[in-house]
Design an enzyme around this catalytic site. Structure first.
Site, mmCIF file in Angstrom:
data_model
loop_
_atom_site.group_PDB
_atom_site.id
_atom_site.type_symbol
_atom_site.label_atom_id
_atom_site.label_comp_id
_atom_site.label_asym_id
_atom_site.label_seq_id
_atom_site.Cartn_x
_atom_site.Cartn_y
_atom_site.Cartn_z
ATOM 1 N N LYS A 128 -11.843 8.627 32.064
ATOM 2 C CA LYS A 128 -13.137 8.648 31.359
ATOM 3 C C LYS A 128 -13.378 7.232 30.865
ATOM 4 O O LYS A 128 -12.528 6.651 30.180
ATOM 5 C CB LYS A 128 -13.126 9.621 30.188
ATOM 6 C CG LYS A 128 -14.411 9.508 29.349
ATOM 7 C CD LYS A 128 -14.660 10.695 28.474
ATOM 8 C CE LYS A 128 -14.317 10.431 27.046
ATOM 9 N NZ LYS A 128 -14.888 11.448 26.137
ATOM 10 N N HIS B 181 -23.533 14.774 15.202
ATOM 11 C CA HIS B 181 -23.834 15.250 16.551
ATOM 12 C C HIS B 181 -22.891 16.374 17.002
ATOM 13 O O HIS B 181 -23.308 17.368 17.592
ATOM 14 C CB HIS B 181 -23.740 14.047 17.506
ATOM 15 C CG HIS B 181 -23.935 14.399 18.939
ATOM 16 N ND1 HIS B 181 -25.148 14.806 19.439
ATOM 17 C CD2 HIS B 181 -23.056 14.455 19.976
ATOM 18 C CE1 HIS B 181 -25.013 15.073 20.740
ATOM 19 N NE2 HIS B 181 -23.756 14.870 21.075
ATOM 20 N N GLN B 182 -21.586 16.216 16.713
ATOM 21 C CA GLN B 182 -20.587 17.172 17.224
ATOM 22 C C GLN B 182 -20.604 18.508 16.486
ATOM 23 O O GLN B 182 -20.138 19.526 17.017
ATOM 24 C CB GLN B 182 -19.163 16.601 17.037
ATOM 25 C CG GLN B 182 -18.914 15.261 17.656
ATOM 26 C CD GLN B 182 -18.730 15.351 19.154
ATOM 27 O OE1 GLN B 182 -18.306 16.386 19.674
ATOM 28 N NE2 GLN B 182 -19.062 14.303 19.846
ATOM 29 N N SER C 20 -16.764 10.930 10.344
ATOM 30 C CA SER C 20 -16.202 9.591 10.585
ATOM 31 C C SER C 20 -15.807 9.009 9.242
ATOM 32 O O SER C 20 -16.358 7.990 8.827
ATOM 33 C CB SER C 20 -17.246 8.674 11.211
ATOM 34 O OG SER C 20 -17.925 9.315 12.239
ATOM 35 N N MET D 142 -10.872 17.299 13.329
ATOM 36 C CA MET D 142 -11.336 16.832 14.638
ATOM 37 C C MET D 142 -11.943 15.428 14.612
ATOM 38 O O MET D 142 -12.147 14.832 15.664
ATOM 39 C CB MET D 142 -12.393 17.814 15.189
ATOM 40 C CG MET D 142 -11.919 19.245 15.260
ATOM 41 S SD MET D 142 -10.384 19.469 16.181
ATOM 42 C CE MET D 142 -10.858 18.887 17.806
ATOM 43 N N THR E 19 -10.790 12.536 13.058
ATOM 44 C CA THR E 19 -9.901 11.375 13.004
ATOM 45 C C THR E 19 -9.306 11.081 14.380
ATOM 46 O O THR E 19 -8.450 11.815 14.860
ATOM 47 C CB THR E 19 -8.791 11.614 11.960
ATOM 48 O OG1 THR E 19 -9.418 11.828 10.700
ATOM 49 C CG2 THR E 19 -7.864 10.419 11.852
ATOM 50 N N ASP E 20 -9.810 9.986 14.990
ATOM 51 C CA ASP E 20 -9.359 9.636 16.335
ATOM 52 C C ASP E 20 -9.117 8.128 16.476
ATOM 53 O O ASP E 20 -9.106 7.597 17.566
ATOM 54 C CB ASP E 20 -10.384 10.123 17.374
ATOM 55 C CG ASP E 20 -11.786 9.571 17.095
ATOM 56 O OD1 ASP E 20 -11.960 8.823 16.106
ATOM 57 O OD2 ASP E 20 -12.705 9.873 17.873
HETATM 58 P P1 NAD Z 1 -21.987 11.325 13.949
HETATM 59 O O1 NAD Z 1 -22.113 9.865 13.762
HETATM 60 O O2 NAD Z 1 -23.076 12.064 14.642
HETATM 61 O O3 NAD Z 1 -21.772 12.043 12.506
HETATM 62 C C1 NAD Z 1 -20.879 11.501 11.567
HETATM 63 C C2 NAD Z 1 -20.584 12.501 10.462
HETATM 64 O O4 NAD Z 1 -19.628 11.907 9.575
HETATM 65 C C3 NAD Z 1 -21.779 12.866 9.600
HETATM 66 O O5 NAD Z 1 -21.617 14.192 9.155
HETATM 67 C C4 NAD Z 1 -21.660 11.884 8.415
HETATM 68 O O6 NAD Z 1 -22.263 12.383 7.241
HETATM 69 C C5 NAD Z 1 -20.154 11.872 8.245
HETATM 70 N N1 NAD Z 1 -19.632 10.673 7.583
HETATM 71 C C6 NAD Z 1 -19.641 9.411 8.048
HETATM 72 N N2 NAD Z 1 -18.996 8.593 7.193
HETATM 73 C C7 NAD Z 1 -18.550 9.372 6.168
HETATM 74 C C8 NAD Z 1 -17.816 9.119 4.987
HETATM 75 N N3 NAD Z 1 -17.390 7.899 4.693
HETATM 76 N N4 NAD Z 1 -17.549 10.148 4.166
HETATM 77 C C9 NAD Z 1 -17.973 11.394 4.482
HETATM 78 N N5 NAD Z 1 -18.656 11.701 5.581
HETATM 79 C C10 NAD Z 1 -18.946 10.693 6.416
HETATM 80 O O7 NAD Z 1 -20.597 11.552 14.680
HETATM 81 P P2 NAD Z 1 -20.131 12.747 15.622
HETATM 82 O O8 NAD Z 1 -20.484 12.403 17.036
HETATM 83 O O9 NAD Z 1 -20.551 14.048 15.078
HETATM 84 O O10 NAD Z 1 -18.542 12.591 15.514
HETATM 85 C C11 NAD Z 1 -17.878 12.851 14.293
HETATM 86 C C12 NAD Z 1 -16.487 12.279 14.359
HETATM 87 O O11 NAD Z 1 -15.735 12.926 15.375
HETATM 88 C C13 NAD Z 1 -16.433 10.793 14.695
HETATM 89 O O12 NAD Z 1 -15.469 10.193 13.842
HETATM 90 C C14 NAD Z 1 -15.962 10.760 16.130
HETATM 91 O O13 NAD Z 1 -15.265 9.577 16.441
HETATM 92 C C15 NAD Z 1 -15.053 11.965 16.151
HETATM 93 N N6 NAD Z 1 -14.834 12.536 17.491
HETATM 94 C C16 NAD Z 1 -13.598 13.030 17.742
HETATM 95 C C17 NAD Z 1 -13.332 13.605 18.976
HETATM 96 C C18 NAD Z 1 -11.974 14.187 19.255
HETATM 97 O O14 NAD Z 1 -11.687 14.523 20.395
HETATM 98 N N7 NAD Z 1 -11.131 14.369 18.277
HETATM 99 C C19 NAD Z 1 -14.336 13.668 19.956
HETATM 100 C C20 NAD Z 1 -15.601 13.188 19.641
HETATM 101 C C21 NAD Z 1 -15.849 12.624 18.398
#
Ligand code: NAD
Length: 315
Positions: free
Chosen positions: A72, A142-143, A204, A224, A226-227
């Protein structure tokens, strides 16, 4: 052998071809294969490219059981949202494991969301209490709706309690809950801990948002978000209190939620079990109704290959 071009699947094709059940099965199978030593991830490459503030890299691996070989490629472009595009961009390249020929090019944005949601859902199916009724959500990005939809199919959930740093952003998540026939309430993070049987954190963040004292006995938590090194969603004391499971131990210790407790030496590698061992029934999983279980879902390349291969199969 005749040369044929690779199959090309767009985002729209993937949405049509890969539903939640297909993603769940693909991810469950590959976690099982990883724990048996039949599938392995290669070292991840992730670099700041010095342009458009972008982070770009590769996640790759080989699943001998599912015969999926590939990579990927993609990353994070923070300026995309302003252009009406998704910030996270990815594409999966699949190769024929017998010849090395490119077999498919698969759009990876939708698949990343469904495979990440499937990962938490697999953990809920294998580790949460059967009588779980309330789902707690931390995060509204988004997720998050993908996570909710996949999670609620695993147990007889009746309601969702959710917290986000900006509560007004919970609207999309609330709509997803209503669509699934569940009550929805916006609450404090502490209340998520006090009321939920299962909690998904998908933010995040770089500091703990859920404290260990807030979590009831018997809760299952899927972390989920923390990556990456430095990211954090929950109190590291939870990693000591809970029975810990993960997709891949090496990632859990370095870029996952367990990194902080590992660094503080309050837990060690032997405290973390791959969820594949529970899937393969070589580990019993949850052993009591009071046990807190924590799944550290770090996200591995093999999940991406598994859902991309499922899309190709369906096509
Ligand atoms: P996004 O940018 O659409 O949303 C971010 C979310 O985090 C929002 O709810 C925002 O309010 C919150 N946020 C950001 N900073 C914050 C802080 N300091 N304190 C509290 N809340 C905070 O992101 P997304 O696409 O929904 O992804 C969310 C997280 O999941 C990201 O960290 C991304 O890297 C991670 N992720 C992990 C996997 C996995 O396989 N584990 C896969 C995809 C994404």
């Amino acid at each position: 052998m005749a040369e044929t071009g690779p199959l090309i699947l767009s985002e729209a094709d993937c949405k049509r071809l890969v539903g939640r059940k297909t993603a769940f099965d693909a991810v469950e199978n590959v976690f099982g294969a990883m724990a048996r030593g039949d599938a392995y991830n290669f070292p991840v490459v992730r670099e700041a490219i010095g342009h458009a503030d972008a982070l770009y890299g590769f996640k790759s691996g080989f699943d001998r059981a599912g015969m999926a070989l590939g990579v990927k490629s993609g990353g994070y472009w923070p300026g995309n949202a302003e252009k009406g595009l998704t910030n996270h961009q990815s594409t999966v390249f699949l190769f024929d494991p017998d010849t090395g020929q490119l077999s498919a090019l698969v759009a990876g944005n939708y698949l990343t969301a469904v495979r990440t949601a499937a990962s938490a859902a697999v953990s809920i199916a294998h580790l949460s209490r059967q009588d779980s009724k309330t789902l707690g959500m931390v995060g509204a990005g988004h997720q998050s709706p993908f996570q909710l939809r996949a999670a609620v199919e695993q147990r007889g959930f009746e309601s969702v309690v959710a917290w986000n740093r900006s509560p007004e952003k919970l609207k999309t998540l609330a709509a997803a809950a209503t669509e699934a026939g569940l009550e929805f309430e916006s609450v404090s993070a502490e209340e998520v801990g006090a009321r939920a049987d299962v909690i998904i954190t998908i933010v995040s963040a770089f500091e703990p948002l859920l404290m260990a004292d807030w979590i009831r006995p018997g809760t299952h938590i899927a972390c989920m978000g923390t990556d990456t090194t430095g990211k954090q969603e929950v109190d590291p004391v939870l990693c000591e209190k809970a029975t810990l499971f993960t997709d891949e131990i090496a990632q859990s210790m370095t870029i996952g939620e367990a990194q902080h407790a590992i660094k503080a030496r309050t837990i060690s590698e032997g405290d973390i079990t791959p969820i594949g061992a529970v899937i393969n029934r070589t580990h019993p999983g949850r052993c009591s109704e009071d046990e807190i279980t924590l799944f550290d879902g770090t996200g591995v390349g093999l999940q991406d290959l598994a859902v991309a291969a499922a899309a190709v199969k369906a096509a």
